[in-house]
Design an enzyme around this catalytic site. Structure first.
Site, mmCIF file in Angstrom:
data_model
loop_
_atom_site.group_PDB
_atom_site.id
_atom_site.type_symbol
_atom_site.label_atom_id
_atom_site.label_comp_id
_atom_site.label_asym_id
_atom_site.label_seq_id
_atom_site.Cartn_x
_atom_site.Cartn_y
_atom_site.Cartn_z
ATOM 1 N N ASP A 166 34.404 -30.381 -46.697
ATOM 2 C CA ASP A 166 33.739 -31.336 -47.556
ATOM 3 C C ASP A 166 32.555 -30.691 -48.272
ATOM 4 O OD1 ASP A 166 35.301 -33.544 -47.327
ATOM 5 O OD2 ASP A 166 34.053 -34.592 -45.875
ATOM 6 N N LYS A 198 33.735 -34.302 -51.652
ATOM 7 C CA LYS A 198 33.738 -35.749 -51.841
ATOM 8 C C LYS A 198 32.302 -36.214 -51.701
ATOM 9 C CE LYS A 198 37.175 -38.300 -50.785
ATOM 10 N NZ LYS A 198 37.888 -38.206 -52.071
ATOM 11 N N MET A 254 24.415 -43.924 -47.593
ATOM 12 C CA MET A 254 24.807 -44.053 -49.005
ATOM 13 C C MET A 254 24.193 -45.293 -49.652
ATOM 14 S SD MET A 254 28.804 -42.942 -48.452
ATOM 15 C CE MET A 254 28.962 -43.890 -46.913
#
Length: 259
Positions: A40, A62, A179
């Site tokens: 990642d 990602k 996030m």
């Protein structure tokens, strides 16, 4: 289940928050045994350096708000590589089963008849509060912790922040929001419907890494603090009374961790 017999296997490995010293021994062994590592975007070079020299490393980044490798492509790549006899490590930041799509990937691999294992990693929410010198739970301040995403699936409904705030207040819970920086203004507004503005809050960017920055503030000043200090992703937001141990929760400017 697909009748094709896989000669290889896939291991989903949690790379932790970034500091290579926080990897588990099992994670290191998996990296050293891999012939293919699908990494990642948030996995650093120091972690990748622990992979076997014979392993091919493919970056399948990602990250929210950036161009990403399609999830379906990653899953097809894992399946085809395993069927060709590869020992595949899907290397993810944090823990594969904490907002890492690990559940989706395990289901897809099992359906394809590919052997799959999971190696846990330290999730960023835990690393973030630890870097501040406070716990996630405390007998006097927090009886539990809630990990929640501030970035819902496209087209899907986000968390019920008002209900989460009520639960946090009634049951003394720590809220750990992944996030959530981009949507912090809306999140803050909804949390304030049930939590006092003076509730301690903190933002930790790049937890555990030499470039870590953090700011300690209050829920009422959370969005303004993030904007003023120019804190950005990847960051974790923490809300709760466990933070009262951080310099008596005076509003602190963003501080950078020494390397």
């Amino acid at each position: 289940m697909n009748d094709t017999t896989a000669t290889g296997a896939v291991t989903l490995v949690g790379a932790g928050p970034g500091d290579p010293e926080l990897l588990t021994l099992k994670a290191v062994r998996a990296l050293q045994a891999a012939t293919l590592v699908l990494a990642d975007d948030l996995v650093g070079d120091e972690v990748l350096a622990l992979a076997s020299p014979r392993a091919r490393i493919v970056h399948v980044g990602k990250r929210g708000g950036c161009r990403s490798t399609p999830q379906a492509f990653i899953e097809k790549l894992m399946i085809s590589a395993a069927r060709e006899g590869e020992q595949v490590v899907r290397l993810k930041g944090g823990d594969p089963f904490v907002f890492g799509r690990g559940g989706e990937e395990v289901e897809r691999l099992r359906a394809a008849g590919v052997p799959v294992a999971v190696v846990n990693g330290i999730t960023a929410g835990l690393a973030a509060v630890t870097s501040l010198g406070v716990p996630l739970t405390h007998r006097e301040h927090a009886q539990g912790v809630v990990f929640v995403t501030g970035h819902p699936r496209r087209g899907g409904e986000g968390p019920d922040w008002h209900s989460l705030a009520q639960a946090a207040r009634q049951s003394r819970l720590t809220l750990v929001i992944y996030m959530g920086v981009r949507g912090v203004a809306a999140i803050q507004q909804q949390l304030l419907a049930a939590l006092p503005a003076e509730t301690p809050a903190a933002v930790v960017q790049r937890a555990s890494l030499p470039g870590q920055r953090h700011a300690v503030t209050t829920l009422g000043e959370l969005a303004a603090t993030i904007e003023r200090e120019q804190l950005a992703s990847p960051s974790v937001i923490v809300v709760g009374d466990v933070l009262r141990g951080v310099a008596a929760v005076r509003a602190q400017p963003a501080r950078t961790r020494a390397g």
